[in-house]
Motif scaffolding. Sequence first.
Motif, PDB file in Angstrom:
ATOM      1  N   ASP A 163       0.844  -1.127  -0.094  1.00  0.00           N
ATOM      2  CA  ASP A 163      -0.104   0.122   0.105  1.00  0.00           C
ATOM      3  C   ASP A 163       0.753   1.305  -0.075  1.00  0.00           C
ATOM      4  OD1 ASP A 163      -2.351  -1.502   0.234  1.00  0.00           O
ATOM      5  OD2 ASP A 163      -2.033  -1.794   2.392  1.00  0.00           O
ATOM      6  N   GLU A 164       2.215   1.141  -0.163  1.00  0.00           N
ATOM      7  CA  GLU A 164       3.117   2.276  -0.064  1.00  0.00           C
ATOM      8  C   GLU A 164       3.120   2.857  -1.460  1.00  0.00           C
ATOM      9  OE1 GLU A 164       4.385   3.910   2.242  1.00  0.00           O
ATOM     10  OE2 GLU A 164       3.893   2.581   3.807  1.00  0.00           O
ATOM     11  N   GLN A 165       3.646   4.102  -1.588  1.00  0.00           N
ATOM     12  CA  GLN A 165       4.059   4.542  -3.035  1.00  0.00           C
ATOM     13  C   GLN A 165       5.409   4.193  -3.404  1.00  0.00           C
ATOM     14  OE1 GLN A 165       5.277   8.898  -3.056  1.00  0.00           O
ATOM     15  NE2 GLN A 165       4.492   8.842  -0.846  1.00  0.00           N
ATOM     16  N   CYS A 166       5.626   4.413  -4.829  1.00  0.00           N
ATOM     17  CA  CYS A 166       7.233   3.788  -4.918  1.00  0.00           C
ATOM     18  C   CYS A 166       8.077   4.934  -4.135  1.00  0.00           C
ATOM     19  CB  CYS A 166       7.085   3.997  -6.573  1.00  0.00           C
ATOM     20  SG  CYS A 166       6.327   2.409  -7.380  1.00  0.00           S
ATOM     21  N   LEU A 167       9.299   4.551  -4.073  1.00  0.00           N
ATOM     22  CA  LEU A 167      10.226   5.456  -3.289  1.00  0.00           C
ATOM     23  C   LEU A 167      10.284   6.736  -4.102  1.00  0.00           C
ATOM     24  CD1 LEU A 167      12.557   2.831  -1.781  1.00  0.00           C
ATOM     25  CD2 LEU A 167      10.625   3.928  -0.739  1.00  0.00           C
ATOM     26  N   PRO A 168      10.217   7.881  -3.754  1.00  0.00           N
ATOM     27  CA  PRO A 168      10.505   9.346  -4.203  1.00  0.00           C
ATOM     28  C   PRO A 168      11.958   9.216  -3.796  1.00  0.00           C
ATOM     29  CG  PRO A 168       9.332   9.546  -2.278  1.00  0.00           C
ATOM     30  CD  PRO A 168       9.284   8.083  -2.419  1.00  0.00           C
ATOM     31  N   ALA A 169      12.619  10.023  -4.903  1.00  0.00           N
ATOM     32  CA  ALA A 169      14.020  10.419  -4.556  1.00  0.00           C
ATOM     33  C   ALA A 169      14.253  11.166  -3.354  1.00  0.00           C
ATOM     34  CB  ALA A 169      14.536  11.358  -5.910  1.00  0.00           C
ATOM     35  N   GLY A 170      15.575  10.587  -2.881  1.00  0.00           N
ATOM     36  CA  GLY A 170      15.766  11.365  -1.340  1.00  0.00           C
ATOM     37  C   GLY A 170      16.587  10.422  -0.481  1.00  0.00           C
ATOM     38  N   GLU A 171      16.710  10.902   0.862  1.00  0.00           N
ATOM     39  CA  GLU A 171      17.387  10.039   1.719  1.00  0.00           C
ATOM     40  C   GLU A 171      16.565   9.331   2.713  1.00  0.00           C
ATOM     41  OE1 GLU A 171      20.259  11.026   5.321  1.00  0.00           O
ATOM     42  OE2 GLU A 171      21.129  11.448   3.232  1.00  0.00           O
ATOM     43  N   TYR A 172      17.156   7.939   2.691  1.00  0.00           N
ATOM     44  CA  TYR A 172      16.120   7.270   3.829  1.00  0.00           C
ATOM     45  C   TYR A 172      17.071   6.730   4.931  1.00  0.00           C
ATOM     46  CZ  TYR A 172      12.554   7.152   0.104  1.00  0.00           C
ATOM     47  OH  TYR A 172      11.660   7.431  -0.657  1.00  0.00           O
ATOM     48  N   SER A 173      16.778   6.757   6.033  1.00  0.00           N
ATOM     49  CA  SER A 173      17.547   6.424   7.396  1.00  0.00           C
ATOM     50  C   SER A 173      16.768   5.684   8.166  1.00  0.00           C
ATOM     51  CB  SER A 173      18.101   7.747   7.925  1.00  0.00           C
ATOM     52  OG  SER A 173      17.105   8.502   8.618  1.00  0.00           O
ATOM     53  N   THR A 174      17.504   4.947   9.095  1.00  0.00           N
ATOM     54  CA  THR A 174      16.765   4.167  10.123  1.00  0.00           C
ATOM     55  C   THR A 174      18.209   3.904  11.268  1.00  0.00           C
ATOM     56  OG1 THR A 174      15.919   2.207  10.832  1.00  0.00           O
ATOM     57  CG2 THR A 174      17.588   1.986   9.052  1.00  0.00           C
ATOM     58  N   SER A 175      17.775   3.569  12.411  1.00  0.00           N
ATOM     59  CA  SER A 175      18.997   3.213  13.388  1.00  0.00           C
ATOM     60  C   SER A 175      18.633   2.050  14.159  1.00  0.00           C
ATOM     61  CB  SER A 175      19.178   4.579  14.179  1.00  0.00           C
ATOM     62  OG  SER A 175      18.098   4.858  14.899  1.00  0.00           O
ATOM     63  N   PHE A 176      19.396   1.515  14.995  1.00  0.00           N
ATOM     64  CA  PHE A 176      19.320   0.343  15.715  1.00  0.00           C
ATOM     65  C   PHE A 176      20.503   0.281  16.996  1.00  0.00           C
ATOM     66  CE2 PHE A 176      20.130  -4.170  16.778  1.00  0.00           C
ATOM     67  CZ  PHE A 176      18.878  -4.517  17.219  1.00  0.00           C
ATOM     68  N   ALA A 177      19.975  -0.081  18.090  1.00  0.00           N
ATOM     69  CA  ALA A 177      20.847   0.119  19.326  1.00  0.00           C
ATOM     70  C   ALA A 177      20.723  -1.315  19.826  1.00  0.00           C
ATOM     71  CB  ALA A 177      20.438   1.327  20.241  1.00  0.00           C
ATOM     72  N   THR A 191      23.652   3.270  12.499  1.00  0.00           N
ATOM     73  CA  THR A 191      22.837   4.154  11.919  1.00  0.00           C
ATOM     74  C   THR A 191      23.190   3.748  10.334  1.00  0.00           C
ATOM     75  OG1 THR A 191      22.560   6.106  13.419  1.00  0.00           O
ATOM     76  CG2 THR A 191      21.874   6.525  11.043  1.00  0.00           C
ATOM     77  N   LEU A 192      21.904   3.730   9.571  1.00  0.00           N
ATOM     78  CA  LEU A 192      21.988   3.321   8.191  1.00  0.00           C
ATOM     79  C   LEU A 192      21.265   4.351   7.440  1.00  0.00           C
ATOM     80  CD1 LEU A 192      22.621   1.370   5.866  1.00  0.00           C
ATOM     81  CD2 LEU A 192      20.133   0.190   6.346  1.00  0.00           C
ATOM     82  N   SER A 193      21.846   4.911   6.391  1.00  0.00           N
ATOM     83  CA  SER A 193      21.265   5.903   5.560  1.00  0.00           C
ATOM     84  C   SER A 193      21.467   5.480   4.203  1.00  0.00           C
ATOM     85  CB  SER A 193      21.641   7.343   5.850  1.00  0.00           C
ATOM     86  OG  SER A 193      21.227   7.769   7.141  1.00  0.00           O
ATOM     87  N   PHE A 194      20.535   5.830   3.244  1.00  0.00           N
ATOM     88  CA  PHE A 194      20.596   5.380   1.809  1.00  0.00           C
ATOM     89  C   PHE A 194      19.942   6.490   0.925  1.00  0.00           C
ATOM     90  CE2 PHE A 194      17.893   2.350   3.193  1.00  0.00           C
ATOM     91  CZ  PHE A 194      16.844   2.532   2.147  1.00  0.00           C
ATOM     92  N   ALA A 195      20.512   6.928  -0.064  1.00  0.00           N
ATOM     93  CA  ALA A 195      19.834   7.813  -0.929  1.00  0.00           C
ATOM     94  C   ALA A 195      19.170   6.989  -2.349  1.00  0.00           C
ATOM     95  CB  ALA A 195      20.912   8.763  -1.677  1.00  0.00           C
ATOM     96  N   VAL A 196      17.806   7.447  -2.633  1.00  0.00           N
ATOM     97  CA  VAL A 196      17.337   6.885  -3.630  1.00  0.00           C
ATOM     98  C   VAL A 196      17.288   7.651  -4.971  1.00  0.00           C
ATOM     99  CG1 VAL A 196      15.163   6.063  -4.321  1.00  0.00           C
ATOM    100  CG2 VAL A 196      16.108   5.401  -2.184  1.00  0.00           C
ATOM    101  N   GLU A 197      17.400   7.289  -6.267  1.00  0.00           N
ATOM    102  CA  GLU A 197      17.198   8.049  -7.376  1.00  0.00           C
ATOM    103  C   GLU A 197      16.099   7.312  -8.013  1.00  0.00           C
ATOM    104  OE1 GLU A 197      20.131   7.656 -10.899  1.00  0.00           O
ATOM    105  OE2 GLU A 197      20.776   9.333  -9.928  1.00  0.00           O
ATOM    106  N   SER A 198      15.231   8.290  -8.291  1.00  0.00           N
ATOM    107  CA  SER A 198      14.018   7.394  -9.182  1.00  0.00           C
ATOM    108  C   SER A 198      13.971   7.934 -10.697  1.00  0.00           C
ATOM    109  CB  SER A 198      12.739   8.025  -8.608  1.00  0.00           C
ATOM    110  OG  SER A 198      12.631   8.651  -7.452  1.00  0.00           O
TER     111      SER A 198
END
Length: 198
Positions: A163-177, A191-198
């Motif tokens: 039910d999600e939209q396709c990933l728009p361009a930009g940065e996505y991040s998440t963290s875990f401890a 922390t993990l971050s990545f950039a998406v190019e559409s």
Amino acid sequence: MPSPTTCRRTLLGAVGSAVFAGCTTFGAQEDSTAISRIVDLETESSSSDLPFDGEILTAGSTDEPPRIRVVLENRGAPTGGSFGSTPPFSTHGATNDDGVIASLIPANREIVVGNTTTMFPDEPTEHCWRLNTAPGFELRSDYTELDNGGTLATEFTVWVGPDEQCLPAGEYSTSFAPEEGEGTDPLVELTLSFAVES
């Protein structure tokens, strides 16, 4: 606390590798026709004794979804922690500033809850790899020992939910401890971050 360590991986769009910010970059040119691709990846650890590294294995193409790998190394005294169901990184979604979620599906699909036979399509829809059904994940908190020089690694493919939209361009991040023990203080913050190019 030791100074944080950061490692950035950049896909250069050609077969080969290069050095960027003291780290080795890996990646191959992919058929990117109408597909959201991961073009940059950065990892960060709050402890210099436990550096956190990552790389783009596949940027994403019409043939397969984006695939990444993360690794935690112990450069200090033997230690351990509760790393969850996908050591060393047990967070399964990354978000952008608008709250769009990129689903991180571990290579170990035994911990994925749901009908995995029909969950994963063989080809992308619209401009992205979209799951047919929403995944769940087993919750685990087993204690894992990590000797000096030891590593923990896992791989993820990157999808969008049904039910999600396709990933728009930009940065996505998440963290875990991960915790030093169940109910104790964090062993380290990753922390993990990545950039998406559409």
